[in-house]
Enzyme design. Structure first.
Site, PDB file in Angstrom:
ATOM      1  N   ASP A   1       0.864  -1.187   0.000  1.00  0.00           N
ATOM      2  CA  ASP A   1       0.000   0.000   0.000  1.00  0.00           C
ATOM      3  C   ASP A   1       0.899   1.236   0.000  1.00  0.00           C
ATOM      4  OD1 ASP A   1      -1.607   2.183   0.514  1.00  0.00           O
ATOM      5  OD2 ASP A   1      -2.793   1.185   2.086  1.00  0.00           O
TER       6      ASP A   1
ATOM      7  N   HIS B   1      -5.605  12.346  13.404  1.00  0.00           N
ATOM      8  CA  HIS B   1      -6.694  12.177  12.420  1.00  0.00           C
ATOM      9  C   HIS B   1      -7.818  11.285  12.946  1.00  0.00           C
ATOM     10  CE1 HIS B   1      -4.289  14.234   9.498  1.00  0.00           C
ATOM     11  NE2 HIS B   1      -3.333  13.324   9.517  1.00  0.00           N
TER      12      HIS B   1
ATOM     13  N   ASP C   1       1.981  19.410  12.884  1.00  0.00           N
ATOM     14  CA  ASP C   1       2.043  18.411  11.820  1.00  0.00           C
ATOM     15  C   ASP C   1       1.576  19.075  10.515  1.00  0.00           C
ATOM     16  OD1 ASP C   1       1.846  15.076  11.561  1.00  0.00           O
ATOM     17  OD2 ASP C   1       0.596  16.162  10.115  1.00  0.00           O
TER      18      ASP C   1
ATOM     19  N   HIS D   1      -0.348  17.928   8.290  1.00  0.00           N
ATOM     20  CA  HIS D   1      -1.732  17.600   7.933  1.00  0.00           C
ATOM     21  C   HIS D   1      -2.696  18.219   8.950  1.00  0.00           C
ATOM     22  CE1 HIS D   1       0.695  14.216   6.264  1.00  0.00           C
ATOM     23  NE2 HIS D   1      -0.088  14.408   5.216  1.00  0.00           N
TER      24      HIS D   1
ATOM     25  N   ASP E   1       6.324  16.079   9.665  1.00  0.00           N
ATOM     26  CA  ASP E   1       6.211  16.056   8.208  1.00  0.00           C
ATOM     27  C   ASP E   1       6.127  17.483   7.671  1.00  0.00           C
ATOM     28  OD1 ASP E   1       3.732  16.393   9.402  1.00  0.00           O
ATOM     29  OD2 ASP E   1       2.895  14.521   8.603  1.00  0.00           O
TER      30      ASP E   1
HETATM   31  C1  X5A Z   1      -0.249  11.432  11.092  1.00  0.00           C
HETATM   32  C2  X5A Z   1      -0.077  11.705   9.628  1.00  0.00           C
HETATM   33  C3  X5A Z   1      -0.860  11.382   7.369  1.00  0.00           C
HETATM   34  C4  X5A Z   1      -1.788  10.555   6.541  1.00  0.00           C
HETATM   35  C5  X5A Z   1      -1.548  10.831   5.062  1.00  0.00           C
HETATM   36  C6  X5A Z   1      -2.427   9.988   4.178  1.00  0.00           C
HETATM   37  N1  X5A Z   1      -0.963  11.142   8.779  1.00  0.00           N
HETATM   38  N2  X5A Z   1      -2.195  10.285   2.794  1.00  0.00           N
HETATM   39  O1  X5A Z   1       0.857  12.403   9.253  1.00  0.00           O
HETATM   40 ZN    ZN Z   2       1.000  14.444   9.161  1.00  0.00          ZN
END
Ligand code: X5A
Ligand code: ZN
EC number: 3.5.1.48
Length: 666
Positions: free
Chosen positions: A20, A127, A164, A166, A257
């Site tokens: 994946d 998330h 983060d 995201h 990230d």
């Molecule tokens: C915790 C985190 C990222 C998910 C990315 C999915 N999740 N494309 O950085």
């Molecule tokens: Zn992230």
């Protein structure tokens, strides 16, 4: 009081068992790389190591509807029911440890066992939603920790900072109507074209019901955001709200990230930036900061940034930031739209009339950025300064320069036995040579007296220790009548003994030394002048704000943007005659200036300052958290006017002052 590091090696067990491409980046090496680097740097050894425990069913139930254990064959089928999720036979155990680690960290901080800490965990959490795993996240570690801090420790105000890359939509959903949790997230958004593709990640999602204004989203609409963009977001958006909120605890969804090199984020901020972000958060909530790992997929950047975070939690000064401190147009637009969306709910954002930024073609290529700091411009005609010199050599190669053996030194004229100091803060005995001291004192009448000479000798000795790299920071005292002359000598000595750029923050009635060259090597900032004035881009004066709110906007909106734009390698803070600053305010200012010049900050006090003031400044320069100021009053109209005027004058030269569009005043 110490830093906790919460970890358990079982959390390296969960991993992807099938193919994946989306999920393969969330792998066990993330934890081992971070931990190995912490050990290599000797940082792990300086922390209180806590072995993570599993969160109980009841604790998970604070946030999640149902939790279950599954057979192996069901795992892949189950994984397909969620977005960007894999399950492994060990996942449930790991996720319970990750949530439990956060709980342990919060307990350790709130019971006073430690001051702060980091939980190194996986799977990540932000998330995850009440009844849905999402984006590699199973349980929402930070949200569970926040709910626990409320329920078990009775907290009323918790700040969650999600750096983060995201959007932690899981945290947002869980607290969107809860005014006791202020959730801030910046995230790669690209106008909705980046995962998780949610309309509610935009700046206009501000919470609902009682929670209006307690969700703060800062969407990045371009990749490539760098140090200046992140610092601007903190100074001009997060921190004003955070001070006004006055949290009792800061939780950090510490995903890395958002660091340069990460394949998900595609951002440009360097690991050192996370030392600065951490340090800025440490002035809140009496320094009670609990960071929990979220994302971060470039192992090198992740490991380095984790070290920067832990090192700063331990109280070490932050390495200077590299790169031009010029936020890009797209970042300014984002910050501006978030400020506009939040303005109805926060008095710290009101009054400062916000108009939309004119959209101009903006890119992130180096050529697209405005050139770094060009002195000159309309207001500098009288005294056009030379171009700012290149960064000094000792900051170019911070790695070659060993950490100072003494972090902080106190050089009072007579060592004070009533001072309350951390055990490794030294009261300096030494003094510069008599003839040398006299030579420096000669041009100044006010330095002729014996007491002034003695004080100057001690100050020069301390300053030399700092310039040689033996001492990082310190405080020195001087008789009130000699404050201006002593400061003058300190500046000259600093400039002639290795400082390339010297920031001088002078409080009270202190005038810029008349013989100080206008060559751009000294930025003179006087707080406590009669009126706001920018005599050149390196000579700024502003009245001391009357209210706490005004003081905070002066620091966040003027002092720190100028200081970060200037990138000094030495900072002098002088509390001169009539400075009128209360201890906690002086402590906050000093704590925040510690982010500059690798923490090379010398504070100059008047001899008859109280031992409490000397003590609090020494502790803060040493890395302790300043006391919190409590709920802040609004800035007075005069404070706001002074700030707006100076911004108008200085924005063309000092780009870190920009908070979006601004119409300079004539
Ligand atoms: C915790 C985190 C990222 C998910 C990315 C999915 N999740 N494309 O950085
Ligand atoms: Zn992230």
């Amino acid at each position: 009081m110490g830093t906790a590091l919460v970890y358990h090696e079982d959390m390296t067990a969960t991993r992807l068992l099938w193919d994946d491409p989306e999920c393969e980046i969330e792998r066990p090496e993330r934890l081992t790389a971070a931990l190995d680097r912490l050990r290599q740097r000797g940082l792990e050894q300086r922390c209180l190591r806590l072995s993570a425990r599993e969160a109980s069913k009841e604790e998970l139930g604070l946030v999640h509807r149902k939790t279950q254990v599954l057979g192996e064959e069901e795992l892949q089928a189950l994984s397909r029911q969620f977005d960007a999720i894999y399950f492994h036979p060990s996942t449930f155990h790991c996720a319970r440890l990750a949530a439990g680690a956060g709980l342990q960290l919060v307990d350790a901080v709130l019971t006073g066992t430690v001051q702060n800490g980091l939980a190194l965990v996986r799977p990540p959490g932000h998330h995850s939603q009440r009844a849905a795993a999402n984006g590699f996240c199973v349980f929402n570690n930070v949200a569970i920790a926040a709910a626990h801090a409320k329920q078990k420790h009775g907290l009323h105000r918790i700040l969650i900072v999600d750096w983060d890359v995201h959007h932690g939509q899981g945290i947002q959903y869980l607290f969107e109507d809860d005014p006791s949790v202020l959730y801030f997230s910046w995230h790669r958004y690209e106008h909705g074209r980046f995962w998780p593709f949610l309309r509610e990640s935009d700046a206009d999602a501000v919470g609902r019901g009682q929670g209006l204004g307690f969700t703060v989203n800062l969407p990045w609409n371009q990749v490539g955001m760098g140090n200046a963009d992140y610092m601007a977001a903190f100074l001009h958006l997060l921190l004003p709200l955070a001070f006004e909120f006055d949290p009792e605890l800061v939780l950090v969804s510490a995903g890395f990230d958002s660091v340069i090199g990460d394949p998900e984020g595609q951002m440009q901020a360097t690991p050192e930036c996370f030392a600065h972000l951490t340090q800025l958060l440490q002035v809140l909530a009496g320094g009670r900061v609990c960071a929990m790992l979220e994302g971060g997929y470039h192992l090198e950047s992740l490991a380095e940034s984790v070290c920067m975070t832990v090192q700063t939690l331990l109280g070490d000064p932050a390495p200077p930031l590299s790169g031009p401190m010029v936020p890009c147009q797209s970042a300014l637009e984002s910050i501006q739209s978030a400020r506009a969306a939040q303005a109805p709910y926060w008095k710290s954002l009101q009054l400062q009339d916000a108009t939309p930024v004119p959209t101009s073609p903006s890119t992130h290529s180096p050529e697209g950025r405005p050139p770094p700091l060009l002195p000159g411009g309309p207001m500098c005609k009288a005294a056009a300064p030379a171009p700012a010199p290149a960064p000094s050599s000792f900051l170019d190669q911070p790695c070659l320069c060993p950490a100072p053996s003494v972090r902080t030194t106190v050089a009072l004229t007579a060592p004070d036995t009533t001072l309350v100091l951390p055990p490794d803060v030294i009261q300096q005995e030494g003094s510069a040579l008599r003839e040398e001291t006299e030579a420096w004192a000669r041009p100044h009448k006010s330095l002729a007296r014996e007491e002034a000479l003695t004080a100057l000798g001690k100050l020069l000795y301390l300053l030399d220790g700092m310039l040689d790299g033996q001492v990082n920071s310190g405080i020195a005292a001087t008789p009130a009548s000699a404050a201006a002359a002593t400061l003058d000598v300190a500046i000259q000595r600093g400039l002639s003994h290795g400082a390339q750029r010297l920031l001088c923050v002078a409080l009270g009635q202190l005038d810029r030394p008349p013989d100080l060259a206008h060559d751009g090597r000294t930025l003179w900032l006087n707080i406590g002048g009669k009126e706001a004035a920018a005599l050149s881009m390196f000579h700024v004066s502003t009245p001391l704000p009357v209210m706490t709110g005004g003081f905070l906007s002066c620091i966040l909106g003027l002092v720190l943007p100028l200081a970060y734009g200037f990138q000094p390698d030495l900072v002098l803070v002088a509390l001169g005659p009539g400075h009128g600053l209360q201890g906690p305010h002086a402590a906050l200012l000093s704590a925040m200036l510690r982010g500059l010049a690798g923490g090379r900050v010398l504070a100059l006090l008047e001899e008859d300052s109280t031992p409490q003031l000397a003590g609090i400044l020494a502790r803060v320069l040493h890395g302790e958290a300043p006391p919190s100021l409590g709920p802040s009053s609004m800035a007075s109209p005069e404070d706001v006017q002074a700030l707006m005027y100076l911004r108008g004058q200085l924005e063309p030269q000092w780009k870190m002052l920009q908070v979006g569009a601004f119409t300079p005043q004539k």
